[in-house]
Design a protein around this motif. Structure first.
Motif, PDB file in Angstrom:
ATOM      1  N   GLN A   1       0.828  -1.201   0.000  1.00 26.96           N
ATOM      2  CA  GLN A   1       0.000   0.000   0.000  1.00 26.96           C
ATOM      3  C   GLN A   1       0.864   1.253   0.000  1.00 26.96           C
ATOM      4  N   ALA A   2       1.960   1.229   0.766  1.00 27.75           N
ATOM      5  CA  ALA A   2       2.858   2.381   0.812  1.00 27.75           C
ATOM      6  C   ALA A   2       3.507   2.632  -0.543  1.00 27.75           C
ATOM      7  N   TRP A   3       3.961   1.569  -1.205  1.00 28.94           N
ATOM      8  CA  TRP A   3       4.513   1.705  -2.555  1.00 28.94           C
ATOM      9  C   TRP A   3       3.487   2.332  -3.497  1.00 28.94           C
ATOM     10  N   THR A   4       2.278   1.831  -3.434  1.00 30.15           N
ATOM     11  CA  THR A   4       1.226   2.305  -4.346  1.00 30.15           C
ATOM     12  C   THR A   4       0.938   3.780  -4.149  1.00 30.15           C
ATOM     13  N   GLU A   5       0.835   4.183  -2.898  1.00 28.03           N
ATOM     14  CA  GLU A   5       0.518   5.578  -2.593  1.00 28.03           C
ATOM     15  C   GLU A   5       1.670   6.510  -2.917  1.00 28.03           C
ATOM     16  N   GLU A   6       2.884   6.118  -2.542  1.00 25.51           N
ATOM     17  CA  GLU A   6       4.027   7.003  -2.741  1.00 25.51           C
ATOM     18  C   GLU A   6       4.435   7.102  -4.204  1.00 25.51           C
ATOM     19  N   GLU A   7       4.187   6.056  -4.967  1.00 18.24           N
ATOM     20  CA  GLU A   7       4.523   6.081  -6.389  1.00 18.24           C
ATOM     21  C   GLU A   7       3.351   6.562  -7.247  1.00 18.24           C
ATOM     22  N   HIS A   8       2.224   6.852  -6.596  1.00 18.37           N
ATOM     23  CA  HIS A   8       1.022   7.366  -7.292  1.00 18.37           C
ATOM     24  C   HIS A   8       0.613   6.431  -8.441  1.00 18.37           C
ATOM     25  N   LEU A   9       0.222   5.228  -8.066  1.00 12.38           N
ATOM     26  CA  LEU A   9      -0.106   4.185  -9.035  1.00 12.38           C
ATOM     27  C   LEU A   9      -1.596   3.847  -8.957  1.00 12.38           C
ATOM     28  N   PRO A  10      -2.426   4.538  -9.716  1.00 12.31           N
ATOM     29  CA  PRO A  10      -3.863   4.267  -9.671  1.00 12.31           C
ATOM     30  C   PRO A  10      -4.250   2.916 -10.257  1.00 12.31           C
ATOM     31  N   ASN A  11      -3.339   2.281 -10.998  1.00 15.35           N
ATOM     32  CA  ASN A  11      -3.643   0.986 -11.605  1.00 15.35           C
ATOM     33  C   ASN A  11      -3.202  -0.188 -10.736  1.00 15.35           C
ATOM     34  N   VAL A  12      -2.985   0.053  -9.435  1.00 13.68           N
ATOM     35  CA  VAL A  12      -2.735  -1.022  -8.477  1.00 13.68           C
ATOM     36  C   VAL A  12      -3.871  -1.009  -7.459  1.00 13.68           C
ATOM     37  N   ALA A  13      -4.618  -2.105  -7.398  1.00 14.81           N
ATOM     38  CA  ALA A  13      -5.739  -2.206  -6.467  1.00 14.81           C
ATOM     39  C   ALA A  13      -5.227  -2.341  -5.035  1.00 14.81           C
ATOM     40  N   ALA A  14      -6.092  -2.109  -4.074  1.00 15.80           N
ATOM     41  CA  ALA A  14      -5.730  -2.305  -2.675  1.00 15.80           C
ATOM     42  C   ALA A  14      -5.311  -3.760  -2.473  1.00 15.80           C
ATOM     43  N   PRO A  15      -4.206  -4.011  -1.777  1.00 18.99           N
ATOM     44  CA  PRO A  15      -3.730  -5.391  -1.601  1.00 18.99           C
ATOM     45  C   PRO A  15      -4.694  -6.216  -0.760  1.00 18.99           C
ATOM     46  N   THR A  16      -4.770  -7.504  -1.098  1.00 18.29           N
ATOM     47  CA  THR A  16      -5.689  -8.427  -0.442  1.00 18.29           C
ATOM     48  C   THR A  16      -4.915  -9.524   0.276  1.00 18.29           C
ATOM     49  N   MET A  17      -5.352  -9.865   1.492  1.00 18.70           N
ATOM     50  CA  MET A  17      -4.737 -10.986   2.193  1.00 18.70           C
ATOM     51  C   MET A  17      -5.219 -12.290   1.571  1.00 18.70           C
ATOM     52  N   LEU A  18      -4.280 -13.139   1.176  1.00 20.71           N
ATOM     53  CA  LEU A  18      -4.629 -14.369   0.470  1.00 20.71           C
ATOM     54  C   LEU A  18      -3.750 -15.525   0.921  1.00 20.71           C
ATOM     55  N   ASP A  19      -4.381 -16.615   1.297  1.00 16.09           N
ATOM     56  CA  ASP A  19      -3.717 -17.887   1.590  1.00 16.09           C
ATOM     57  C   ASP A  19      -3.998 -18.792   0.398  1.00 16.09           C
ATOM     58  N   VAL A  20      -2.955 -19.163  -0.349  1.00 10.28           N
ATOM     59  CA  VAL A  20      -3.174 -19.923  -1.582  1.00 10.28           C
ATOM     60  C   VAL A  20      -3.760 -21.308  -1.337  1.00 10.28           C
TER      61      VAL A  20
END
Length: 225
Positions: free
Chosen positions: A92-111
């Motif tokens: 989330q920090a990468w997405t916000e600081e790099e201003h990346l609107p094409n990255v969705a909010a990260p989801t917790m996932l257990d494969v």
């Protein structure tokens, strides 16, 4: 992939380098390999029938990869996931600081879960450096889950070290395998032959393989109809 306690490796622990005063983190290997991985992914995506618009990333780690990939092509929407809450914060920090609107909010996932908390269908999926530092059932879960959320013809791209019929491409990969198995007997550099068997059981076929730096491969498995 589950990474509880000491049984699996965490990419977002305090040993990794923090960037600035926030929660944004990175790891040297991801910084070094993100460009060659993207170059291979771009070629794969360009060869997929129909546009690649939605890409699911499994075991995103710090977010170093997805931030770089998203910046290269704003027409592709990325959906990062990870089972580690500190990784989700870093993504989330990468997405916000790099201003990346094409990255969705990260989801917790257990494969290994039967139902993944993501909304498909996706046009492609990407997973880096996960199956060799997780129990074998995570490899099985990766293909099983992706078979449910990828559209027909979509590529599942897996990056990391592999051996083939028990033969390693370099002594460093054999040594790496020994180190992993010492740390956790359920880990290890995976055999391409065995991975392909799991893929075929989940209705994927190995479409191509790309040799990348540091004796790593990008394997491309195509989801069958």
């Amino acid at each position: 992939v589950r990474r509880p306690g000491a049984s699996t490796m965490s990419f977002c622990g305090t040993s990794l380098r923090s960037i600035g005063a926030g929660k944004k983190r990175t790891v040297g290997a991801a910084e070094r390999n993100r460009e060659p991985i993207w170059s291979a992914l771009a070629d794969v995506f360009a060869s997929v029938p129909g546009a690649v618009g939605r890409v699911l990333e499994i075991a995103s780690g710090t977010g170093t990869h997805v931030a770089h990939f998203a910046a290269q092509n704003p027409d592709i929407q990325w959906f990062p996931t990870d089972p580690d809450s500190s990784c989700l914060e870093s993504i989330q920090a990468w997405t916000e600081e790099e201003h990346l609107p094409n990255v969705a909010a990260p989801t917790m996932l257990d494969v290994t879960a039967d139902d993944w908390p993501v909304e498909g269908p996706f046009d492609a999926a990407f997973c880096a450096n996960m199956i060799h530092i997780a129990p074998w059932e995570c490899c099985e879960g990766l293909f099983r889950g992706c078979s449910k959320v990828l559209r027909a013809g979509a590529p599942l791209c897996i990056y990391g070290p592999f051996c083939e019929n028990g033969v390693y491409s370099a002594p460093s990969n054999a040594a790496f395998n020994d180190m992993l198995r010492e740390r956790d007997s359920r880990w290890g550099v995976r055999d391409l032959v065995e991975v392909t068997k799991v893929a075929e059981a989940a209705e994927f076929r190995l479409r191509s393989r790309h040799e990348l730096p540091a004796n790593n491969l990008l394997l491309v498995f195509e989801k069958q109809a």
